[in-house]
Design a protein around this motif. Sequence first.
Motif, mmCIF file in Angstrom:
data_model
loop_
_atom_site.group_PDB
_atom_site.id
_atom_site.type_symbol
_atom_site.label_atom_id
_atom_site.label_comp_id
_atom_site.label_asym_id
_atom_site.label_seq_id
_atom_site.Cartn_x
_atom_site.Cartn_y
_atom_site.Cartn_z
ATOM 1 N N SER A 47 0.809 -1.217 0.000
ATOM 2 C CA SER A 47 0.000 0.000 0.000
ATOM 3 C C SER A 47 0.841 1.266 0.000
ATOM 4 O O SER A 47 0.392 2.316 -0.480
ATOM 5 C CB SER A 47 -0.928 0.004 1.218
ATOM 6 N N VAL A 48 2.061 1.216 0.519
ATOM 7 C CA VAL A 48 2.894 2.413 0.575
ATOM 8 C C VAL A 48 3.329 2.854 -0.820
ATOM 9 O O VAL A 48 3.348 4.048 -1.135
ATOM 10 C CB VAL A 48 4.123 2.178 1.474
ATOM 11 N N CYS A 49 3.645 1.891 -1.690
ATOM 12 C CA CYS A 49 4.134 2.239 -3.026
ATOM 13 C C CYS A 49 3.111 2.000 -4.121
ATOM 14 O O CYS A 49 3.303 2.449 -5.247
ATOM 15 C CB CYS A 49 5.398 1.462 -3.355
ATOM 16 N N GLY A 50 1.996 1.321 -3.805
ATOM 17 C CA GLY A 50 1.036 0.949 -4.839
ATOM 18 C C GLY A 50 1.414 -0.383 -5.465
ATOM 19 O O GLY A 50 2.582 -0.772 -5.495
ATOM 20 N N TYR A 51 0.388 -1.070 -5.983
ATOM 21 C CA TYR A 51 0.611 -2.407 -6.549
ATOM 22 C C TYR A 51 0.020 -2.500 -7.947
ATOM 23 O O TYR A 51 -1.082 -1.987 -8.165
ATOM 24 C CB TYR A 51 -0.050 -3.465 -5.647
ATOM 25 N N PRO A 52 0.747 -3.122 -8.901
ATOM 26 C CA PRO A 52 2.093 -3.689 -8.779
ATOM 27 C C PRO A 52 3.156 -2.660 -9.146
ATOM 28 O O PRO A 52 3.034 -1.976 -10.177
ATOM 29 C CB PRO A 52 2.070 -4.834 -9.799
ATOM 30 N N PRO A 53 4.223 -2.542 -8.368
ATOM 31 C CA PRO A 53 5.258 -1.545 -8.673
ATOM 32 C C PRO A 53 6.195 -1.961 -9.795
ATOM 33 O O PRO A 53 6.975 -1.147 -10.289
ATOM 34 C CB PRO A 53 6.009 -1.418 -7.346
ATOM 35 N N GLU A 54 6.175 -3.232 -10.161
ATOM 36 C CA GLU A 54 7.010 -3.766 -11.245
ATOM 37 C C GLU A 54 8.475 -3.354 -11.042
ATOM 38 O O GLU A 54 9.008 -3.452 -9.949
ATOM 39 C CB GLU A 54 6.425 -3.359 -12.600
ATOM 40 N N ASP A 55 9.131 -2.842 -12.090
ATOM 41 C CA ASP A 55 10.570 -2.625 -12.000
ATOM 42 C C ASP A 55 10.963 -1.372 -11.223
ATOM 43 O O ASP A 55 12.165 -1.092 -11.077
ATOM 44 C CB ASP A 55 11.181 -2.554 -13.402
ATOM 45 N N LEU A 56 9.991 -0.638 -10.699
ATOM 46 C CA LEU A 56 10.349 0.470 -9.809
ATOM 47 C C LEU A 56 11.152 -0.035 -8.617
ATOM 48 O O LEU A 56 12.038 0.671 -8.108
ATOM 49 C CB LEU A 56 9.094 1.184 -9.297
ATOM 50 N N VAL A 57 10.866 -1.258 -8.168
ATOM 51 C CA VAL A 57 11.548 -1.759 -6.975
ATOM 52 C C VAL A 57 12.992 -2.162 -7.264
ATOM 53 O O VAL A 57 13.738 -2.497 -6.327
ATOM 54 C CB VAL A 57 10.784 -2.940 -6.342
ATOM 55 N N LEU A 58 13.403 -2.114 -8.530
ATOM 56 C CA LEU A 58 14.799 -2.385 -8.857
ATOM 57 C C LEU A 58 15.672 -1.153 -8.664
ATOM 58 O O LEU A 58 16.900 -1.240 -8.743
ATOM 59 C CB LEU A 58 14.923 -2.877 -10.304
ATOM 60 N N LYS A 59 15.043 0.000 -8.427
ATOM 61 C CA LYS A 59 15.777 1.258 -8.280
ATOM 62 C C LYS A 59 16.069 1.516 -6.804
ATOM 63 O O LYS A 59 15.150 1.749 -6.002
ATOM 64 C CB LYS A 59 14.969 2.418 -8.866
ATOM 65 N N PRO A 60 17.340 1.508 -6.399
ATOM 66 C CA PRO A 60 17.667 1.713 -4.976
ATOM 67 C C PRO A 60 17.129 3.024 -4.413
ATOM 68 O O PRO A 60 16.677 3.063 -3.263
ATOM 69 C CB PRO A 60 19.198 1.675 -4.957
ATOM 70 N N PHE A 61 17.148 4.100 -5.205
ATOM 71 C CA PHE A 61 16.681 5.377 -4.668
ATOM 72 C C PHE A 61 15.185 5.315 -4.359
ATOM 73 O O PHE A 61 14.713 5.966 -3.414
ATOM 74 C CB PHE A 61 16.984 6.525 -5.641
ATOM 75 N N PHE A 62 14.438 4.533 -5.132
ATOM 76 C CA PHE A 62 13.007 4.378 -4.863
ATOM 77 C C PHE A 62 12.797 3.632 -3.547
ATOM 78 O O PHE A 62 11.967 4.032 -2.716
ATOM 79 C CB PHE A 62 12.345 3.639 -6.019
ATOM 80 N N LEU A 63 13.568 2.574 -3.339
ATOM 81 C CA LEU A 63 13.444 1.823 -2.093
ATOM 82 C C LEU A 63 13.870 2.671 -0.895
ATOM 83 O O LEU A 63 13.315 2.542 0.199
ATOM 84 C CB LEU A 63 14.269 0.545 -2.165
ATOM 85 N N ASP A 64 14.853 3.554 -1.101
ATOM 86 C CA ASP A 64 15.246 4.470 -0.032
ATOM 87 C C ASP A 64 14.070 5.363 0.367
ATOM 88 O O ASP A 64 13.811 5.590 1.559
ATOM 89 C CB ASP A 64 16.413 5.352 -0.482
#
Length: 556
Positions: A47-64
């Motif tokens: 819920s924090v990032c929305g689903y499905p985030p797909e390849d956004l989660v491959l970006k370290p700055f996004f996970l930060d």
Amino acid sequence: MTDHLTIALAQINPTVGKLDHNAALIRQARREAADAGADLVLYPELSVCGYPPEDLVLKPFFLDQVEATVRALAADTADGGPALLVGAPWRVEGRRHNAALLLDGGKIQAVRLKHDLPNYGPFDEKRVFEAGPLPGPINFRGVRLGVVICEDMWTPDVCETLAETGAELLLVPNGSPFELDKVDRRLSLAVSRVTETGLPLIYLNQVGGQDELVFDGASFALNPDRELVAQLPAFVERLAITRWSRTADGWTGQSKEMVPPPESLSAIYGAMILGLRDYVGKNGFPGVLLGMSGGIDSAISAAVAVDALGPDKVHCVMMPSPYTSQDSLDDAAQCAGLLGCRIDTISIAPAMDAFAAMLAPSFAGTQPDITEENLQSRSRGLTLMALSNKFGAMVLSTGNKSEMSVGYATLYGDMCGGYSVLKDVYKTMVYRLSDWRNQNRPLGALGPSGMVIPERIITKAPTAELKPDQKDQDTLPEYAVLDDILECLVEKDMSMADIVARGHDAATVNRVWRMLDRAEYKRRQAPPGVKITSRSFGKDRRYPITSGLLSLVPSK
């Protein structure tokens, strides 16, 4: 230890990647839950990032940024109000996981990782996440909560492990997309998990459109005896309060929220409305425009657009050629009038004349054929795209699944557009939906009540009107036959022999099969559209364009 627990179900509509917006939704739901005396607020998967985030989660700055957002939400809980169970992509020892996080007392109190990662249809979580171990329960204010993340409920292992390790209540945060009959399947699976474990279960699904997926919400809760405690509405955001008490036989719940799920036609139409509304709204388009032909596909597309966005944000354009009948002109105007939206007429005859003159030297010595027909369709596509470029509205494509299946559509012509509400809707279903909409005004619709599609549009023979007296059935089998064959081929992967055994002509089945496979290159260039069936074109059905499969198809 407590004997009473109030859990709020926050069926919210997050936007993928829009962390500040999603955090605001989470905080607003928490404020409302606090006013109702909730101890815990349950939110959807990721819920924090929305689903499905797909390849956004491959970006370290996004996970930060996700981590910073989660820690800020955790800090909010220092006020002594409700705890939060939110979903987020989370790094553990440098590995990415789909996680649920319990936020309470100003801290991240517990993290649970999704164990069973789906890797079929529109899901490919194994590309971006690693599976977590089988989880144990979380001790929350004296109650042992079992957290079961979406797919983890579809098989028994996680729930059985949680029951064996002392869980008292199962919480299931979800990002489960809509498709026909899926509400019944979810409930059936939940009942199976309750039966196996003897534990109550809360199933919380997100709501909203994300590209081609529509999340229908329709969250629910079950007591240990499989009694339905709560049923949230489909296709709308809702905060529901459930109150749970410890008894000699375990925890049982109560709620005032009990909204029956919609029937099939209502559900399909609701998914189309929500998918279009969120695609337009979340991507910042001021509205939509579409070619209004006087046919049923453009009519129901316009109706969905008006219901989703309001008549002031829908611009219809009638683009007649010398082959356009007066009936089509009248029907298009009447439909726009019933819907209350703007309609303009722009003749493509000058464009046809210009192309004829321009191409005459190259076409010398040839006879008119489908080339000239496609030039008409492409003239219309060019006109709509010019209006879109000039005024900013998104072009809404109006082709249905039957046409897209067999390639009865023109690249860069009627396939032009940014989105399609009929992409996964067969022609026979288009007729059923049109009849249904004339008799029903969907909940939350911004369009008018009563008839919105003139009866003649529904009853007349479908035609592209690209040559004199043209009918769709000059080229295609009857739609009832075509759609049944296509469903057998696309959704069910049936063999030719099995389809023929249903009563279909072998030559017709063979012809449709070949048309289906030859049109793959067109479908790759089609706009996105709402997923309705179990096998929509795109991520659900990944076929090669270049293939020798047709040589293996029997000719009889």
